[in-house]
Design an enzyme around this catalytic site. Structure first.
Site, mmCIF file in Angstrom:
data_model
loop_
_atom_site.group_PDB
_atom_site.id
_atom_site.type_symbol
_atom_site.label_atom_id
_atom_site.label_comp_id
_atom_site.label_asym_id
_atom_site.label_seq_id
_atom_site.Cartn_x
_atom_site.Cartn_y
_atom_site.Cartn_z
ATOM 1 N N GLU A 16 0.845 -1.208 0.000
ATOM 2 C CA GLU A 16 0.000 0.000 0.000
ATOM 3 C C GLU A 16 0.876 1.252 0.000
ATOM 4 O O GLU A 16 2.080 1.207 0.207
ATOM 5 C CB GLU A 16 -0.893 0.033 1.254
ATOM 6 C CG GLU A 16 -2.314 -0.449 1.039
ATOM 7 C CD GLU A 16 -3.171 0.559 0.273
ATOM 8 O OE1 GLU A 16 -2.614 1.559 -0.227
ATOM 9 O OE2 GLU A 16 -4.391 0.323 0.170
ATOM 10 N N ASN A 147 -10.031 5.119 2.257
ATOM 11 C CA ASN A 147 -9.205 4.906 1.079
ATOM 12 C C ASN A 147 -9.290 6.101 0.139
ATOM 13 O O ASN A 147 -10.037 7.055 0.367
ATOM 14 C CB ASN A 147 -9.640 3.634 0.343
ATOM 15 C CG ASN A 147 -8.740 2.456 0.671
ATOM 16 O OD1 ASN A 147 -7.531 2.520 0.458
ATOM 17 N ND2 ASN A 147 -9.312 1.398 1.213
ATOM 18 N N ASP A 197 -10.213 1.396 -3.954
ATOM 19 C CA ASP A 197 -9.074 1.450 -3.038
ATOM 20 C C ASP A 197 -8.336 2.769 -3.282
ATOM 21 O O ASP A 197 -8.964 3.814 -3.443
ATOM 22 C CB ASP A 197 -8.191 0.216 -3.240
ATOM 23 C CG ASP A 197 -7.465 -0.195 -1.965
ATOM 24 O OD1 ASP A 197 -6.827 0.674 -1.340
ATOM 25 O OD2 ASP A 197 -7.517 -1.371 -1.588
#
Length: 298
Positions: A16, A147, A197
């Site tokens: 991430e 997100n 996301d």
């Protein structure tokens, strides 16, 4: 022609938060569940990894070196060379099931990061802004999974998503104060494969969103209409970031978490870092925190 290459076959559990450092010409990112901070330098191909004791959700760079990391339980300044950290603020200490997740600097150098229910069930999370004076301000609440933090070219629009309810919002952002108002639905992904996301904004003001479980990147026009999608060889892309000398490469982190052996056999590069070329370029992004955050370690 769009080209997609796995440039770091690192098999992250939950990769991430990619951040491109133009000074170092390197890409930083985290593996949340693998508990590591990582750096890739494309020119040499070198990959460096720093194991950490607490799950890192996202990070920002400091001009004097080191990072500000949104760790599981709070904002902490982290020195890569000394392997030391300093807690700036604990976040949601009374709800241990929540953790900090996606984060990014706005164009004025404030660090935004959101929290989530680590079990992806309850709306326990919120959105937080870390200012240059080290004060923290809660800007949103009742979030399942924070997100998609990204900012329009002029910095006056904040994009933010709750993966748990398939929605990307847009907010008006006061660039002087950091206050956000006028939340509205920017895009709904309820009728699409996958969930929203992480995101990044390109030089034309379009929002690129990684579609978790959607096998694709989706590009949304500034008016919220879907412009195009790019199919990917992995099921769980997590976050894009423009990088490279001309900011014409999308670096994309991915996850392998919860994939079965059969799933992994079909996508052996799951959890890797990908480079996507042949798309429009990105914008110079404020990756360094504002000046008052710089001298935390003396």
């Amino acid at each position: 022609m769009v080209e997609i290459e796995c440039v770091v076959d690192c098999k992250n559990v939950l990769g991430e938060g990619p951040v491109w450092c133009p000074d170092e010409k390197s890409l930083y990112w985290v593996d949340i569940k693998g508990k590591s901070i990582n750096r890739f330098t494309p020119a040499s191909g070198s990959v460096e990894t720093w194991p950490v004791d607490e799950e890192p959700g996202s990070l920002a760079l400091r001009r004097n070196g080191g990072l500000m990391v949104a760790f599981y339980g709070g904002f902490r300044a982290y020195d890569l060379d000394r392997d030391t950290s300093e807690t700036i603020h604990e976040i949601e200490a009374d709800t241990p099931q929540s953790r900090l997740n996606d984060g990014r600097c706005d164009r004025q150098g404030r660090f935004w990061a959101g929290t989530m229910d680590d079990l992806m069930v309850e709306p326990l999370g919120g959105l937080y802004r870390l200012d240059a004076d080290l004060s923290v301000h809660k800007a949103e609440s009742n979030i399942i999974c924070s997100n998609s933090l990204a900012f329009s070219p002029d910095g006056a629009t904040l994009y933010y998503a709750d993966l748990g309810i398939d929605t990307i919002w847009a907010y008006d952002l006061d660039t002087a104060t950091g206050a956000i108002t006028n939340r509205r639905v920017f895009a709904s992904t309820k009728d699409m494969q996958g969930k929203p996301d992480g995101s990044a904004v390109d030089s034309e003001g379009y929002l690129w969103n990684a579609m978790w479980d959607g096998w694709c990147l989706a590009r949304w026009a500034p008016d919220g209409t879907l412009d195009r999608t790019i199919e990917l060889p992995v099921q769980r892309p997590t976050c894009p970031m423009f990088g490279g000398d001309d900011l014409d490469t999308i670096y994309l982190t991915c996850a392998s978490i919860f994939l079965s052996d059969d799933d992994l056999a079909k996508q052996p590069q799951a959890g890797g870092v990908f480079a996507i070329t042949g798309v429009c370029g990105g914008l110079p992004t404020r990756v360094h925190l504002a000046h008052l955050l710089l001298d935390l370690f003396g």
